[in-house]
Design a protein around this motif. Structure first.
Motif, PDB file in Angstrom:
ATOM      1  N   ALA A  27       0.832  -1.207   0.000  1.00  0.00           N
ATOM      2  CA  ALA A  27       0.000   0.000   0.000  1.00  0.00           C
ATOM      3  C   ALA A  27       0.865   1.256   0.000  1.00  0.00           C
ATOM      4  N   LYS A  28       1.970   1.230   0.738  1.00  0.00           N
ATOM      5  CA  LYS A  28       2.834   2.411   0.785  1.00  0.00           C
ATOM      6  C   LYS A  28       3.603   2.591  -0.523  1.00  0.00           C
ATOM      7  N   ALA A  29       3.979   1.499  -1.165  1.00  0.00           N
ATOM      8  CA  ALA A  29       4.628   1.610  -2.473  1.00  0.00           C
ATOM      9  C   ALA A  29       3.675   2.237  -3.485  1.00  0.00           C
ATOM     10  N   ILE A  30       2.434   1.801  -3.485  1.00  0.00           N
ATOM     11  CA  ILE A  30       1.445   2.328  -4.428  1.00  0.00           C
ATOM     12  C   ILE A  30       1.118   3.783  -4.097  1.00  0.00           C
ATOM     13  N   ARG A  31       0.997   4.096  -2.803  1.00  0.00           N
ATOM     14  CA  ARG A  31       0.746   5.490  -2.418  1.00  0.00           C
ATOM     15  C   ARG A  31       1.924   6.379  -2.822  1.00  0.00           C
ATOM     16  N   GLY A  32       3.146   5.884  -2.621  1.00  0.00           N
ATOM     17  CA  GLY A  32       4.318   6.642  -3.040  1.00  0.00           C
ATOM     18  C   GLY A  32       4.326   6.896  -4.538  1.00  0.00           C
ATOM     19  N   PHE A  33       3.929   5.898  -5.301  1.00  0.00           N
ATOM     20  CA  PHE A  33       3.827   6.030  -6.760  1.00  0.00           C
ATOM     21  C   PHE A  33       2.803   7.095  -7.129  1.00  0.00           C
ATOM     22  N   ALA A  34       1.632   7.079  -6.493  1.00  0.00           N
ATOM     23  CA  ALA A  34       0.580   8.054  -6.802  1.00  0.00           C
ATOM     24  C   ALA A  34       1.023   9.465  -6.440  1.00  0.00           C
ATOM     25  N   TYR A  35       1.659   9.621  -5.289  1.00  0.00           N
ATOM     26  CA  TYR A  35       2.138  10.947  -4.904  1.00  0.00           C
ATOM     27  C   TYR A  35       3.276  11.418  -5.807  1.00  0.00           C
ATOM     28  N   PHE A  36       4.082  10.489  -6.304  1.00  0.00           N
ATOM     29  CA  PHE A  36       5.150  10.882  -7.224  1.00  0.00           C
ATOM     30  C   PHE A  36       4.566  11.455  -8.512  1.00  0.00           C
ATOM     31  N   ASP A  37       3.513  10.839  -9.029  1.00  0.00           N
ATOM     32  CA  ASP A  37       2.824  11.400 -10.198  1.00  0.00           C
ATOM     33  C   ASP A  37       2.334  12.816  -9.908  1.00  0.00           C
ATOM     34  N   LEU A  38       1.689  13.009  -8.758  1.00  0.00           N
ATOM     35  CA  LEU A  38       1.175  14.331  -8.403  1.00  0.00           C
ATOM     36  C   LEU A  38       2.309  15.329  -8.215  1.00  0.00           C
ATOM     37  N   TYR A  39       3.393  14.887  -7.640  1.00  0.00           N
ATOM     38  CA  TYR A  39       4.589  15.712  -7.423  1.00  0.00           C
ATOM     39  C   TYR A  39       5.114  16.255  -8.748  1.00  0.00           C
ATOM     40  N   ARG A  40       5.157  15.409  -9.759  1.00  0.00           N
ATOM     41  CA  ARG A  40       5.645  15.859 -11.058  1.00  0.00           C
ATOM     42  C   ARG A  40       4.638  16.754 -11.774  1.00  0.00           C
ATOM     43  N   ASP A  41       3.349  16.513 -11.566  1.00  0.00           N
ATOM     44  CA  ASP A  41       2.322  17.241 -12.307  1.00  0.00           C
ATOM     45  C   ASP A  41       1.910  18.562 -11.668  1.00  0.00           C
ATOM     46  N   TYR A  42       1.947  18.631 -10.336  1.00  0.00           N
ATOM     47  CA  TYR A  42       1.397  19.816  -9.656  1.00  0.00           C
ATOM     48  C   TYR A  42       2.376  20.512  -8.721  1.00  0.00           C
ATOM     49  N   GLY A  43       3.456  19.852  -8.325  1.00  0.00           N
ATOM     50  CA  GLY A  43       4.373  20.464  -7.372  1.00  0.00           C
ATOM     51  C   GLY A  43       3.830  20.359  -5.962  1.00  0.00           C
ATOM     52  N   GLU A  44       3.239  21.392  -5.457  1.00  0.00           N
ATOM     53  CA  GLU A  44       2.667  21.401  -4.112  1.00  0.00           C
ATOM     54  C   GLU A  44       1.252  20.839  -4.140  1.00  0.00           C
ATOM     55  N   VAL A  45       1.023  19.793  -3.373  1.00  0.00           N
ATOM     56  CA  VAL A  45      -0.315  19.186  -3.267  1.00  0.00           C
ATOM     57  C   VAL A  45      -0.566  18.808  -1.807  1.00  0.00           C
ATOM     58  N   PRO A  46      -1.819  18.596  -1.423  1.00  0.00           N
ATOM     59  CA  PRO A  46      -2.102  18.172  -0.049  1.00  0.00           C
ATOM     60  C   PRO A  46      -1.574  16.765   0.212  1.00  0.00           C
ATOM     61  N   ILE A  81       7.081  10.937   0.214  1.00  0.00           N
ATOM     62  CA  ILE A  81       7.283   9.892  -0.794  1.00  0.00           C
ATOM     63  C   ILE A  81       8.451   9.004  -0.399  1.00  0.00           C
ATOM     64  N   ILE A  82       9.536   9.613   0.054  1.00  0.00           N
ATOM     65  CA  ILE A  82      10.710   8.846   0.475  1.00  0.00           C
ATOM     66  C   ILE A  82      10.356   7.927   1.639  1.00  0.00           C
ATOM     67  N   ALA A  83       9.592   8.439   2.606  1.00  0.00           N
ATOM     68  CA  ALA A  83       9.213   7.613   3.755  1.00  0.00           C
ATOM     69  C   ALA A  83       8.404   6.400   3.322  1.00  0.00           C
ATOM     70  N   ASP A  84       7.431   6.612   2.434  1.00  0.00           N
ATOM     71  CA  ASP A  84       6.614   5.494   1.951  1.00  0.00           C
ATOM     72  C   ASP A  84       7.461   4.474   1.204  1.00  0.00           C
ATOM     73  N   LEU A  85       8.320   4.954   0.321  1.00  0.00           N
ATOM     74  CA  LEU A  85       9.092   4.043  -0.517  1.00  0.00           C
ATOM     75  C   LEU A  85      10.202   3.342   0.256  1.00  0.00           C
ATOM     76  N   GLU A  86      10.776   4.000   1.254  1.00  0.00           N
ATOM     77  CA  GLU A  86      11.794   3.339   2.080  1.00  0.00           C
ATOM     78  C   GLU A  86      11.170   2.203   2.887  1.00  0.00           C
ATOM     79  N   TYR A  87       9.964   2.445   3.401  1.00  0.00           N
ATOM     80  CA  TYR A  87       9.265   1.373   4.119  1.00  0.00           C
ATOM     81  C   TYR A  87       9.001   0.209   3.175  1.00  0.00           C
ATOM     82  N   ALA A  88       8.563   0.544   1.974  1.00  0.00           N
ATOM     83  CA  ALA A  88       8.267  -0.507   0.996  1.00  0.00           C
ATOM     84  C   ALA A  88       9.530  -1.268   0.620  1.00  0.00           C
ATOM     85  N   ALA A  89      10.624  -0.543   0.379  1.00  0.00           N
ATOM     86  CA  ALA A  89      11.871  -1.200  -0.016  1.00  0.00           C
ATOM     87  C   ALA A  89      12.401  -2.111   1.083  1.00  0.00           C
TER      88      ALA A  89
END
Length: 493
Positions: A147-166, A192-200
């Motif tokens: 779940a954290k890997a997928i959430r990190g992936f979704a936030y990474f998309d938003l990070y690239r598309d919008y910059g600052e997001v909730p 994102i790093i926290a989610d992906l480090e947990y996943a890794a």
């Protein structure tokens, strides 16, 4: 390489599913373990496993995550692609994306935003339930890591598309639970790093029976890419090389077959969204169908969107086999012995061949439109090129050249084209790596973001109307309205 087609049906009460491809015979269908039911030899399955499996079905069905909205937002605004289809089809959205006329009120902008947050909220539901349960068995920990890997992936998309997001990490029960102000880019990177480090740290290296599930390599590859965007070359190289030295991945022998049906779930795949059109099962979206050749009769392969530009066509080195594997030319051979109709009558001279399907498979299904090929979110070649770039920026030019040669060597095959880059000069290697990323990953949604992070977007895209504000999309007006003004629009919109 022998390919296996896994046909695995997710047995959930909900409508979500994670289908899996690649088997060698129809008899194997009877031997598949149903995803969601643990059998002897599986990880210990807690009560959360079915919800974890459901996340993969949600990835497959969310606007902007894997349907046609994804390439509109990630690819069409680059110099590699344009709207395509016929001049009048989706002309308003085509002008918005091709010419940087972004509109916060355009419906597709809300779809991209809402689709990603819907996936994030589903991840939050599972993570919250796990963390409040107190369960610490291996299966439960892995489900949380997924779940954290997928959430990190979704936030990474938003990070690239919008910059600052909730950043919303809580379970959303009522609409107000999902209303928060934007976080800074730095805060988003930290999350994102926290989610992906947990996943890794907690995901397995591979799922031999279940390709398509998140792995340690997926988490590390996403971390490598995030660090590349941060220009943290040392960390990007470290994470890239964790993937490279893991022994889990190899480049396919043939780039040409990588994007055919035989290229699904190979050893080059780090993360693919699974689709299936077989035995009366249709796990599909409009992602590939909407990119097929727009013609008639046997050439009615799709809607005709997301087509290569002449700029991309002209960017290939002479003889590069990747050109014919990426560009399908109107009026020419399709590589399978068929001649594509000319343009005109076809509306476009070029089509995305990575969306093209094998004619014999189309015939066997009795359908022309592509509903069955996987979407490659991350592949090994991307990681190797990230390692090359990070090594070059870190001053290790020989390592950068070695990684670059891995990609060019695979591309050239046994031919004499694409000479090895032997000049160990940082500027020369940087230019070569930029070119290689463009060509190797053409039509896969990386080009625009690469231009932005390199600082090349104004020079390359300025003639199309690009301004600095266009590195980010505007926040959808519907999201601002629903927040009661808590959300603030991105600058200069």
């Amino acid at each position: 390489m022998k390919n296996y087609k896994y046909i695995i049906k997710l047995l959930l009460i909900a409508l979500l599913a994670m289908p899996v491809l690649n088997s060698c015979s129809d008899d194997d269908f009877l031997d598949r373990k149903p995803l969601g039911n643990a059998t002897e030899g599986d990880l210990t399955a807690g009560g959360f496993e079915e919800k974890a499996f459901g996340l993969y079905g949600k990835i497959r069905t969310q606007d902007g995550v894997t349907n046609w909205i994804r390439y509109w937002f990630q690819n069409i605004r680059s110099d590699d692609a344009q709207k395509g289809s016929t001049p009048t089809d989706a002309s308003t959205l085509g002008n918005i994306m091709d010419n940087f006329q972004y509109s916060a009120t355009q419906a597709e902008f809300a779809l991209n935003w809402n689709g990603h947050y819907s996936l994030i909220f589903a991840c939050n539901d599972l993570i919250t339930e796990i963390e409040t349960s107190g369960l610490t068995d291996q299966g439960t920990i892995i489900n949380e890591a997924e779940a954290k890997a997928i959430r990190g992936f979704a936030y990474f998309d938003l990070y690239r598309d919008y910059g600052e997001v909730p950043i919303i990490l809580n379970k959303v029960v009522i609409p107000s639970d999902g209303v928060k102000a934007k976080s800074t880019v730095a805060e988003l990177e930290t999350q994102i790093i926290a989610d992906l480090e947990y996943a890794a740290s907690n995901l397995p290296d591979a799922w031999p029976a279940y390709p398509g599930r998140a792995t340690k390599g997926f988490a590390n590859a996403l971390l490598a890419k995030l660090y590349l965007y941060q220009r943290n070359w040392a960390k990007s190289l470290e994470k890239s090389e964790l993937v490279i030295t893991s022994g889990q991945y190899v480049l396919d022998n043939s780039y040409v077959t990588l994007f055919s049906e035989a290229g699904d779930n190979t050893k080059e795949s780090i993360f693919e969204v699974q689709f299936l059109r077989e035995a009366g099962v249709n796990y599909s979206s409009n992602y590939w169908e909407s990119q097929g050749v727009r013609g008639s009769s046997t050439w009615d392969l799709g809607w005709g969107f997301n087509v290569p530009t002449s700029n991309l066509v002209n960017a290939y080195e002479t003889g590069d086999p990747r050109k014919d594997a990426t560009i399908l030319f109107s009026g020419q051979n399709d590589g399978f012995g068929l001649t594509v109709p000319a343009s005109p009558p076809l509306a476009q001279p070029y089509w995305n061949k990575k969306a093209y399907t094998t004619p014999s498979i189309r015939q066997s299904y009795g359908e022309n439109k592509n509903h069955w090929k996987n979407i490659k979110i991350l592949r090994y070649a991307d990681v190797i090129l990230m390692a090359a770039e990070a090594a070059n920026e870190s001053g290790d030019f020989s390592k950068a050249a070695e990684y670059l040669e891995m990609i060019r060597s695979r591309a050239r095959g046994v031919s004499a084209v694409l000479p090895e880059i032997a000049d160990l000069n940082q500027a020369v290697l940087k230019a070569a790596i930029k070119h290689e990323r463009r060509i190797e990953l053409a039509m896969e949604g990386e080009r625009f973001y690469d231009l932005v992070r390199w600082g090349d977007a104004p020079a390359v895209l300025g003639g199309l109307g690009y301004q600095d504000k266009h590195k980010y999309y505007p926040i959808p007006q519907t999201a601002i309205d629903q927040s009661g003004g808590v959300l603030v629009q991105n600058p200069n919109y």
